[in-house]
Scaffold this motif. Structure first.
Motif, mmCIF file in Angstrom:
data_model
loop_
_atom_site.group_PDB
_atom_site.id
_atom_site.type_symbol
_atom_site.label_atom_id
_atom_site.label_comp_id
_atom_site.label_asym_id
_atom_site.label_seq_id
_atom_site.Cartn_x
_atom_site.Cartn_y
_atom_site.Cartn_z
ATOM 1 N N GLY A 44 -3.103 3.460 0.259
ATOM 2 C CA GLY A 44 -3.088 4.793 0.492
ATOM 3 C C GLY A 44 -3.969 4.603 -0.960
ATOM 4 N N MET A 45 -4.058 4.277 -1.877
ATOM 5 C CA MET A 45 -5.123 5.146 -2.743
ATOM 6 C C MET A 45 -6.023 4.801 -2.698
ATOM 7 N N LYS A 46 -6.658 3.612 -2.421
ATOM 8 C CA LYS A 46 -8.154 2.418 -1.778
ATOM 9 C C LYS A 46 -9.020 4.080 -0.893
ATOM 10 N N VAL A 48 -7.579 7.469 -0.742
ATOM 11 C CA VAL A 48 -8.262 7.676 -2.090
ATOM 12 C C VAL A 48 -9.087 7.947 -2.675
ATOM 13 N N GLY A 49 -9.464 7.159 -3.383
ATOM 14 C CA GLY A 49 -11.203 6.784 -3.655
ATOM 15 C C GLY A 49 -12.117 6.593 -2.917
ATOM 16 N N GLU A 50 -11.808 6.076 -1.847
ATOM 17 C CA GLU A 50 -13.386 6.564 -1.406
ATOM 18 C C GLU A 50 -13.454 7.873 -0.177
ATOM 19 N N LYS A 97 -11.226 1.324 -24.776
ATOM 20 C CA LYS A 97 -12.182 3.190 -24.878
ATOM 21 C C LYS A 97 -12.722 4.570 -23.663
ATOM 22 N N GLY A 98 -12.371 5.352 -23.880
ATOM 23 C CA GLY A 98 -12.565 6.017 -22.837
ATOM 24 C C GLY A 98 -12.307 5.975 -21.824
ATOM 25 N N ASP A 99 -11.383 5.533 -21.219
ATOM 26 C CA ASP A 99 -10.799 5.422 -19.945
ATOM 27 C C ASP A 99 -9.440 5.770 -19.743
ATOM 28 N N VAL A 100 -8.903 6.274 -18.386
ATOM 29 C CA VAL A 100 -8.185 7.166 -18.566
ATOM 30 C C VAL A 100 -6.499 6.062 -17.714
ATOM 31 N N HIS A 101 -8.073 5.437 -16.676
ATOM 32 C CA HIS A 101 -7.023 4.677 -15.602
ATOM 33 C C HIS A 101 -6.098 4.100 -15.816
ATOM 34 N N ASP A 102 -4.662 3.941 -15.238
ATOM 35 C CA ASP A 102 -3.643 3.331 -16.492
ATOM 36 C C ASP A 102 -2.565 2.631 -14.675
ATOM 37 N N ILE A 103 -2.642 2.856 -13.951
ATOM 38 C CA ILE A 103 -1.348 2.850 -12.319
ATOM 39 C C ILE A 103 -1.717 1.206 -12.484
ATOM 40 N N GLY A 104 -3.162 0.860 -12.743
ATOM 41 C CA GLY A 104 -3.184 -1.196 -12.510
ATOM 42 C C GLY A 104 -3.027 -1.658 -13.369
ATOM 43 N N LYS A 105 -3.290 -1.100 -14.897
ATOM 44 C CA LYS A 105 -2.847 -2.196 -16.216
ATOM 45 C C LYS A 105 -0.945 -1.337 -15.708
ATOM 46 N N MET A 145 -7.377 -6.733 -21.086
ATOM 47 C CA MET A 145 -8.345 -5.440 -20.714
ATOM 48 C C MET A 145 -8.261 -4.809 -19.475
ATOM 49 N N SER A 146 -7.939 -3.287 -19.221
ATOM 50 C CA SER A 146 -8.161 -3.233 -17.990
ATOM 51 C C SER A 146 -9.302 -1.887 -18.091
ATOM 52 N N GLY A 147 -9.902 -1.599 -17.069
ATOM 53 C CA GLY A 147 -10.859 -1.001 -16.964
ATOM 54 C C GLY A 147 -11.533 -0.089 -15.480
ATOM 55 N N LEU A 148 -11.359 1.014 -15.081
ATOM 56 C CA LEU A 148 -12.210 1.308 -14.123
ATOM 57 C C LEU A 148 -13.542 1.838 -13.440
ATOM 58 N N LEU A 149 -13.951 2.589 -14.724
ATOM 59 C CA LEU A 149 -15.493 2.711 -14.669
ATOM 60 C C LEU A 149 -16.374 1.624 -15.055
ATOM 61 N N VAL A 150 -17.739 1.998 -14.485
ATOM 62 C CA VAL A 150 -18.603 1.524 -15.139
ATOM 63 C C VAL A 150 -19.277 1.026 -15.505
ATOM 64 N N LYS A 151 -18.950 2.259 -16.795
ATOM 65 C CA LYS A 151 -19.168 2.358 -18.070
ATOM 66 C C LYS A 151 -18.110 1.310 -19.254
ATOM 67 N N ASP A 203 -6.304 -9.119 -9.344
ATOM 68 C CA ASP A 203 -5.049 -8.416 -9.240
ATOM 69 C C ASP A 203 -3.907 -8.971 -10.070
ATOM 70 N N ALA A 204 -3.133 -7.996 -10.212
ATOM 71 C CA ALA A 204 -1.871 -8.281 -11.392
ATOM 72 C C ALA A 204 -1.497 -9.769 -10.889
ATOM 73 N N PHE A 205 -1.071 -9.977 -9.342
ATOM 74 C CA PHE A 205 -0.914 -11.783 -9.388
ATOM 75 C C PHE A 205 -1.999 -12.913 -10.234
HETATM 76 CO CO1 B1M Z 1 -10.739 7.655 -11.638
HETATM 77 N N1 B1M Z 1 -12.253 7.098 -10.706
HETATM 78 N N2 B1M Z 1 -11.506 9.501 -12.568
HETATM 79 N N3 B1M Z 1 -8.543 8.748 -11.590
HETATM 80 N N4 B1M Z 1 -9.897 7.110 -9.680
HETATM 81 C C1 B1M Z 1 -11.997 5.881 -9.505
HETATM 82 C C2 B1M Z 1 -11.724 4.906 -10.081
HETATM 83 C C3 B1M Z 1 -13.657 6.159 -8.660
HETATM 84 C C4 B1M Z 1 -13.820 4.383 -8.145
HETATM 85 C C5 B1M Z 1 -13.112 6.950 -7.605
HETATM 86 C C6 B1M Z 1 -14.113 7.163 -7.336
HETATM 87 O O1 B1M Z 1 -15.704 7.394 -6.970
HETATM 88 N N5 B1M Z 1 -14.453 6.739 -5.836
HETATM 89 C C7 B1M Z 1 -14.555 6.425 -10.165
HETATM 90 C C8 B1M Z 1 -15.241 5.318 -11.195
HETATM 91 C C9 B1M Z 1 -16.514 5.690 -11.069
HETATM 92 C C10 B1M Z 1 -17.958 5.081 -11.273
HETATM 93 O O2 B1M Z 1 -17.113 4.497 -12.395
HETATM 94 N N6 B1M Z 1 -18.998 4.641 -11.145
HETATM 95 C C11 B1M Z 1 -13.620 7.897 -11.031
HETATM 96 C C12 B1M Z 1 -13.875 8.380 -11.931
HETATM 97 C C13 B1M Z 1 -15.584 9.279 -11.076
HETATM 98 C C14 B1M Z 1 -13.342 9.365 -12.474
HETATM 99 C C15 B1M Z 1 -13.759 10.610 -13.560
HETATM 100 C C16 B1M Z 1 -14.367 10.382 -14.053
HETATM 101 C C17 B1M Z 1 -13.973 11.522 -12.489
HETATM 102 C C18 B1M Z 1 -14.487 12.785 -13.425
HETATM 103 O O3 B1M Z 1 -13.661 13.033 -14.224
HETATM 104 N N7 B1M Z 1 -15.415 13.075 -13.028
HETATM 105 C C19 B1M Z 1 -12.262 10.639 -14.340
HETATM 106 C C20 B1M Z 1 -11.972 9.308 -15.791
HETATM 107 C C21 B1M Z 1 -11.649 10.121 -16.136
HETATM 108 C C22 B1M Z 1 -11.485 8.603 -17.410
HETATM 109 O O4 B1M Z 1 -11.347 7.704 -17.298
HETATM 110 N N8 B1M Z 1 -12.155 8.993 -19.175
HETATM 111 C C23 B1M Z 1 -10.971 9.814 -13.014
HETATM 112 C C24 B1M Z 1 -10.152 10.457 -13.139
HETATM 113 C C25 B1M Z 1 -8.537 9.962 -12.022
HETATM 114 C C26 B1M Z 1 -7.264 10.461 -12.788
HETATM 115 C C27 B1M Z 1 -6.766 10.678 -14.057
HETATM 116 C C28 B1M Z 1 -7.499 11.280 -11.727
HETATM 117 C C29 B1M Z 1 -6.775 9.108 -11.980
HETATM 118 C C30 B1M Z 1 -6.416 8.420 -12.487
HETATM 119 C C31 B1M Z 1 -4.827 8.614 -12.880
HETATM 120 C C32 B1M Z 1 -4.021 7.209 -13.914
HETATM 121 O O5 B1M Z 1 -4.526 5.940 -13.710
HETATM 122 N N9 B1M Z 1 -2.746 7.642 -14.319
HETATM 123 C C33 B1M Z 1 -7.803 8.322 -11.252
HETATM 124 C C34 B1M Z 1 -7.592 7.861 -9.590
HETATM 125 C C35 B1M Z 1 -6.556 7.532 -9.335
HETATM 126 C C36 B1M Z 1 -8.608 7.262 -9.640
HETATM 127 C C37 B1M Z 1 -8.703 5.885 -8.271
HETATM 128 C C38 B1M Z 1 -8.935 7.252 -7.129
HETATM 129 C C39 B1M Z 1 -7.643 4.937 -7.907
HETATM 130 C C40 B1M Z 1 -7.080 4.041 -9.185
HETATM 131 C C41 B1M Z 1 -5.978 3.591 -9.143
HETATM 132 O O6 B1M Z 1 -5.097 3.861 -9.829
HETATM 133 N N10 B1M Z 1 -5.995 2.869 -7.704
HETATM 134 C C42 B1M Z 1 -9.841 5.411 -8.203
HETATM 135 C C43 B1M Z 1 -10.701 4.303 -7.157
HETATM 136 C C44 B1M Z 1 -9.974 2.792 -7.335
HETATM 137 O O7 B1M Z 1 -10.022 2.479 -7.734
HETATM 138 N N11 B1M Z 1 -11.946 2.394 -5.933
HETATM 139 C C45 B1M Z 1 -11.148 6.482 -9.287
HETATM 140 C C46 B1M Z 1 -5.037 1.461 -7.957
HETATM 141 C C47 B1M Z 1 -4.451 0.284 -8.978
HETATM 142 C C48 B1M Z 1 -3.309 -0.393 -8.745
HETATM 143 O O8 B1M Z 1 -5.550 -0.170 -8.668
HETATM 144 O O9 B1M Z 1 -6.851 0.262 -11.046
HETATM 145 O O10 B1M Z 1 -8.089 -0.738 -9.411
HETATM 146 P P1 B1M Z 1 -7.047 -0.715 -9.926
HETATM 147 O O11 B1M Z 1 -5.810 -2.076 -10.027
HETATM 148 C C49 B1M Z 1 -5.899 -3.206 -9.667
HETATM 149 C C50 B1M Z 1 -6.811 -4.329 -10.149
HETATM 150 O O12 B1M Z 1 -8.118 -3.659 -10.460
HETATM 151 C C51 B1M Z 1 -6.348 -5.434 -10.958
HETATM 152 O O13 B1M Z 1 -5.074 -5.064 -10.799
HETATM 153 C C52 B1M Z 1 -4.384 -3.949 -9.997
HETATM 154 C C53 B1M Z 1 -4.090 -4.391 -8.636
HETATM 155 O O14 B1M Z 1 -3.350 -5.505 -8.646
HETATM 156 N N12 B1M Z 1 -6.683 -4.815 -12.440
HETATM 157 C C54 B1M Z 1 -5.836 -5.800 -13.150
HETATM 158 C C55 B1M Z 1 -6.765 -3.648 -12.966
HETATM 159 N N13 B1M Z 1 -6.580 -3.612 -14.372
HETATM 160 C C56 B1M Z 1 -6.165 -5.057 -14.734
HETATM 161 C C57 B1M Z 1 -5.793 -6.143 -15.595
HETATM 162 C C58 B1M Z 1 -5.797 -7.544 -15.590
HETATM 163 C C59 B1M Z 1 -5.927 -7.525 -14.990
HETATM 164 C C60 B1M Z 1 -5.863 -6.995 -13.370
HETATM 165 O O15 B1M Z 1 -5.250 -8.231 -16.236
HETATM 166 C C61 B1M Z 1 -5.933 -7.524 -18.271
#
Ligand code: B1M
Length: 216
Positions: A44-46, A48-50, A97-105, A145-151, A203-205
């Motif tokens: 579902g989150m995937k 949402v991201g799309e 720093k600069g990144d709020v995404h924490d669900i994966g972390k 360290m975790s971070g989802l933004l390109v920066k 991923d987390a595993f």
């Molecule tokens: Co944001 N966001 N977001 N967002 N968000 C993304 C990352 C984005 C790809 C969406 C998109 O455009 N399609 C995009 C980034 C684009 C880029 O950088 N090029 C984006 C953007 C642009 C933004 C904002 C800039 C939007 C804005 O303000 N205009 C802003 C940034 C704020 C900031 O950080 N300064 C922003 C804000 C937000 C919300 C607050 C609304 C919310 C976050 C809420 C929260 O986390 N508390 C949010 C969300 C939910 C997403 C998407 C839709 C989903 C992320 C998520 O939770 N996925 C995301 C889309 C995407 O990721 N494709 C997106 C589920 C999670 C379980 O996956 O974190 O990847 P993930 O973790 C995975 C693996 O990566 C791995 O394990 C997990 C699975 O097992 N993993 C690790 C992660 N960390 C690990 C560390 C490890 C090991 C594995 O060891 C240390």
């Protein structure tokens, strides 16, 4: 709708009403809690991201989906399998720093904690000096360290350079994860930058497997 699809839709729609009943039903059907997270909720989150990426979903709704995701994970967490042995090692975990995404972390935290690790979870937007202070204070075996933004991928590189400069007695092994990273960027480009060991967790595993490898 079938249950799995219903759960997926709850994340996409950010709809928490009836969420716990659906999760209970899924657990009652004998589905392991982690499978529900991995197969239904993350799917579902995937979506949402799309949708957000295509401009078909606005940010407040993404936030709502994230909240439902967090509620679901918190509900399922007590149902996840845990090992009896603890004290396998300590990891300091942070979103950079600069990144709020924490669900994966936070999922990484849950999986490592349930598998016997002591996780010091510093939260979001953590500058490297906080991370290093905590790692030294807790005598961590690794830094994650975790971070989802390109920066954030650039911040991670700067952080590794900073760990080099600070010249800590232990060159902490570093695990990196997050959607904007690639294995090649971490294990080739960043590995060249860092004096210690740096590995990519898809991923987390994989995070757990890498942590097990660090401790062996
Ligand atoms: Co944001 N966001 N977001 N967002 N968000 C993304 C990352 C984005 C790809 C969406 C998109 O455009 N399609 C995009 C980034 C684009 C880029 O950088 N090029 C984006 C953007 C642009 C933004 C904002 C800039 C939007 C804005 O303000 N205009 C802003 C940034 C704020 C900031 O950080 N300064 C922003 C804000 C937000 C919300 C607050 C609304 C919310 C976050 C809420 C929260 O986390 N508390 C949010 C969300 C939910 C997403 C998407 C839709 C989903 C992320 C998520 O939770 N996925 C995301 C889309 C995407 O990721 N494709 C997106 C589920 C999670 C379980 O996956 O974190 O990847 P993930 O973790 C995975 C693996 O990566 C791995 O394990 C997990 C699975 O097992 N993993 C690790 C992660 N960390 C690990 C560390 C490890 C090991 C594995 O060891 C240390």
């Amino acid at each position: 709708l079938p249950l799995g699809e219903r759960l997926r839709r709850r994340i996409i729609d950010g709809e928490a009403n009836g969420l716990e009943a659906d999760l209970s039903e899924a657990l009652g059907n004998g589905r392991p809690a982690l499978d529900i997270v991995n197969d239904d909720l993350l799917d579902g989150m995937k979506t949402v991201g799309e949708l957000f990426g295509r401009g078909e979903m606005q940010l407040p709704f993404v936030l709502q989906s994230a909240e439902v995701m967090k509620t679901a994970v918190a509900f399922l967490e007590p149902h996840m399998e845990k090992t009896d042995d603890d004290g396998k090692g300590t990891i300091v975990l942070a979103t950079v720093k600069g990144d709020v995404h924490d669900i994966g972390k936070n999922l990484v935290d849950i999986i490592l904690t349930n598998n016997g690790y002591n996780v010091v979870n510093l939260g979001i937007k953590q500058p490297i000096n906080h991370i290093l202070d905590a790692a030294e204070q807790h005598r961590a075996d690794a830094i994650g360290m975790s971070g989802l933004l390109v920066k954030s991928t650039v911040i991670m590189k700067e952080n590794l350079e900073e760990i080099n400069v600070r010249g800590t007695a232990t060159r902490f092994p570093v695990l990196l994860g997050g959607a904007a990273l690639t294995r090649a960027y971490v294990e080739e480009d960043l590995a060249r930058v860092y004096d210690g060991e740096v590995r990519y967790a898809r991923d987390a595993f994989e995070g757990l497997r890498l942590m097990d490898a660090v401790m062996n």
